[in-house]
Enzyme design. Sequence first.
Site, PDB file in Angstrom:
ATOM      1  N   ASN A 167       0.568  -8.045  -7.562  1.00  0.00           N
ATOM      2  CA  ASN A 167       0.363  -9.465  -7.295  1.00  0.00           C
ATOM      3  C   ASN A 167      -0.539  -9.999  -8.398  1.00  0.00           C
ATOM      4  O   ASN A 167      -1.741  -9.762  -8.383  1.00  0.00           O
ATOM      5  CB  ASN A 167      -0.299  -9.635  -5.912  1.00  0.00           C
ATOM      6  CG  ASN A 167      -0.665 -11.076  -5.613  1.00  0.00           C
ATOM      7  OD1 ASN A 167      -0.279 -11.988  -6.342  1.00  0.00           O
ATOM      8  ND2 ASN A 167      -1.431 -11.283  -4.549  1.00  0.00           N
ATOM      9  N   TRP A 168       0.084 -10.669  -9.336  1.00  0.00           N
ATOM     10  CA  TRP A 168      -0.678 -11.128 -10.516  1.00  0.00           C
ATOM     11  C   TRP A 168      -1.569 -12.330 -10.190  1.00  0.00           C
ATOM     12  O   TRP A 168      -2.387 -12.732 -10.989  1.00  0.00           O
ATOM     13  CB  TRP A 168       0.281 -11.492 -11.644  1.00  0.00           C
ATOM     14  CG  TRP A 168       0.961 -10.315 -12.278  1.00  0.00           C
ATOM     15  CD1 TRP A 168       0.990  -9.021 -11.831  1.00  0.00           C
ATOM     16  CD2 TRP A 168       1.739 -10.322 -13.493  1.00  0.00           C
ATOM     17  NE1 TRP A 168       1.721  -8.242 -12.695  1.00  0.00           N
ATOM     18  CE2 TRP A 168       2.194  -9.012 -13.719  1.00  0.00           C
ATOM     19  CE3 TRP A 168       2.085 -11.328 -14.401  1.00  0.00           C
ATOM     20  CZ2 TRP A 168       2.979  -8.677 -14.824  1.00  0.00           C
ATOM     21  CZ3 TRP A 168       2.868 -10.997 -15.494  1.00  0.00           C
ATOM     22  CH2 TRP A 168       3.310  -9.685 -15.712  1.00  0.00           C
ATOM     23  N   LYS A 169      -1.345 -12.951  -9.054  1.00  0.00           N
ATOM     24  CA  LYS A 169      -2.083 -14.165  -8.663  1.00  0.00           C
ATOM     25  C   LYS A 169      -1.981 -15.203  -9.787  1.00  0.00           C
ATOM     26  O   LYS A 169      -0.956 -15.255 -10.455  1.00  0.00           O
ATOM     27  CB  LYS A 169      -3.528 -13.810  -8.296  1.00  0.00           C
ATOM     28  CG  LYS A 169      -3.567 -12.669  -7.259  1.00  0.00           C
ATOM     29  CD  LYS A 169      -4.887 -12.475  -6.615  1.00  0.00           C
ATOM     30  CE  LYS A 169      -4.789 -11.331  -5.612  1.00  0.00           C
ATOM     31  NZ  LYS A 169      -6.001 -11.117  -4.853  1.00  0.00           N
ATOM     32  N   HIS A 191      -0.075 -14.741   2.015  1.00  0.00           N
ATOM     33  CA  HIS A 191      -1.234 -14.034   1.460  1.00  0.00           C
ATOM     34  C   HIS A 191      -2.512 -14.693   1.981  1.00  0.00           C
ATOM     35  O   HIS A 191      -2.545 -15.912   2.190  1.00  0.00           O
ATOM     36  CB  HIS A 191      -1.186 -14.085  -0.073  1.00  0.00           C
ATOM     37  CG  HIS A 191      -2.217 -13.229  -0.712  1.00  0.00           C
ATOM     38  ND1 HIS A 191      -3.523 -13.635  -0.844  1.00  0.00           N
ATOM     39  CD2 HIS A 191      -2.160 -11.973  -1.216  1.00  0.00           C
ATOM     40  CE1 HIS A 191      -4.216 -12.654  -1.412  1.00  0.00           C
ATOM     41  NE2 HIS A 191      -3.410 -11.634  -1.661  1.00  0.00           N
ATOM     42  N   GLU A 218      -3.573  -6.259   4.526  1.00  0.00           N
ATOM     43  CA  GLU A 218      -4.611  -6.479   3.527  1.00  0.00           C
ATOM     44  C   GLU A 218      -5.898  -6.972   4.191  1.00  0.00           C
ATOM     45  O   GLU A 218      -6.024  -8.164   4.488  1.00  0.00           O
ATOM     46  CB  GLU A 218      -4.155  -7.542   2.520  1.00  0.00           C
ATOM     47  CG  GLU A 218      -2.943  -7.149   1.727  1.00  0.00           C
ATOM     48  CD  GLU A 218      -2.904  -7.870   0.381  1.00  0.00           C
ATOM     49  OE1 GLU A 218      -2.893  -7.183  -0.638  1.00  0.00           O
ATOM     50  OE2 GLU A 218      -2.933  -9.104   0.367  1.00  0.00           O
ATOM     51  N   GLY A 257     -10.080  -7.992  -3.858  1.00  0.00           N
ATOM     52  CA  GLY A 257     -10.814  -8.429  -5.044  1.00  0.00           C
ATOM     53  C   GLY A 257     -12.293  -8.084  -5.010  1.00  0.00           C
ATOM     54  O   GLY A 257     -13.073  -8.587  -5.829  1.00  0.00           O
ATOM     55  N   SER A 290      -8.046  -3.949  -3.311  1.00  0.00           N
ATOM     56  CA  SER A 290      -8.771  -3.122  -4.287  1.00  0.00           C
ATOM     57  C   SER A 290      -8.151  -1.748  -4.548  1.00  0.00           C
ATOM     58  O   SER A 290      -8.866  -0.800  -4.846  1.00  0.00           O
ATOM     59  CB  SER A 290     -10.244  -2.976  -3.879  1.00  0.00           C
ATOM     60  OG  SER A 290     -10.877  -4.239  -3.861  1.00  0.00           O
ATOM     61  N   GLU A 297      -5.106 -15.584   0.601  1.00  0.00           N
ATOM     62  CA  GLU A 297      -5.595 -16.695  -0.226  1.00  0.00           C
ATOM     63  C   GLU A 297      -4.822 -17.969   0.070  1.00  0.00           C
ATOM     64  O   GLU A 297      -5.386 -19.065   0.038  1.00  0.00           O
ATOM     65  CB  GLU A 297      -5.520 -16.307  -1.720  1.00  0.00           C
ATOM     66  CG  GLU A 297      -6.596 -15.282  -2.066  1.00  0.00           C
ATOM     67  CD  GLU A 297      -6.234 -14.324  -3.186  1.00  0.00           C
ATOM     68  OE1 GLU A 297      -5.302 -14.593  -3.958  1.00  0.00           O
ATOM     69  OE2 GLU A 297      -6.905 -13.261  -3.288  1.00  0.00           O
ATOM     70  N   GLY A 342      -3.551  -6.219  -6.554  1.00  0.00           N
ATOM     71  CA  GLY A 342      -3.955  -7.400  -7.317  1.00  0.00           C
ATOM     72  C   GLY A 342      -4.516  -7.011  -8.677  1.00  0.00           C
ATOM     73  O   GLY A 342      -3.776  -6.769  -9.624  1.00  0.00           O
ATOM     74  N   GLY A 343      -5.830  -6.923  -8.751  1.00  0.00           N
ATOM     75  CA  GLY A 343      -6.536  -6.684 -10.015  1.00  0.00           C
ATOM     76  C   GLY A 343      -5.940  -5.577 -10.874  1.00  0.00           C
ATOM     77  O   GLY A 343      -5.723  -5.775 -12.085  1.00  0.00           O
TER      78      GLY A 343
END
Length: 247
Positions: free
Chosen positions: A9-11, A94, A166, A172, A212, A96, A233-234
Amino acid sequence: MRKKIIAGNWKMNKNHNEAVELINTLKSGIDTDKSDVVVCVPFVDLMSVSEAIKGTNINLGAQNMHFEESGAYTGEIAPSMLKELGVKYVIIGHSERRAYFGETDEIVNKKVKKALEHNIVPILCVGETLEERELNITIELVRVQVKKAFAGISKEDAKKVVIAYEPIWAIGTGKVATKEQAEEVCAEVRKVVAEVYGQDVADIVRIQYGGSVTGDSANELFNMPNIDGGLVGGASLKEDFIKVVNY
Ligand code: PGA
């Protein structure tokens, strides 16, 4: 035997040039035999990434979509537009999107249904905040999120959905859930699916852990019985994603 599914997930990261650069770095190292691999990139990168992954088994994913077919929804993207670009997966709900853009369980449900209608696999996100975990309501909360997201969805369609557990406190933050914490909730998610659709569906549905995940934590998480891969993500923005996928 469920095939693992690992999605990046590149956001809101990487413009269309940077996206191609990243894909080119990742694609030679990624093992797509062991797991289904998906990259969920920003809308404006879909076109260039779809070109860059041609000839590989990496799948294209989006991070959101609207639940209407078309119309006066300024700034939104329709499912058919994604389909046309070769999108196979879409992240829905998600945390966010829920926290910053007001997405409710009802909206999430509409989007899951619409994605399925267009033959796009929804990656449905559920999970609790730190406060909810400390109040000991994680299980109830996640059960409600899953039930509401699946409302009105047929058994045949339910099998296709990927669920990503999640915990919001792990997203994150570098605070990855322990494999036991992740397994406990993923097992519960499978239980809810079994209650609603039967054990045969629950045995097929793939449940990811997200929050994470790195190349160092992927192996122990993905080897838990109810964890069928991850939403990352990251670490998906770096070469570490190769290590996560090849865990
Ligand atoms: P993270 O993000 O891996 O950076 O914690 C996961 C996600 O939000 O899907």
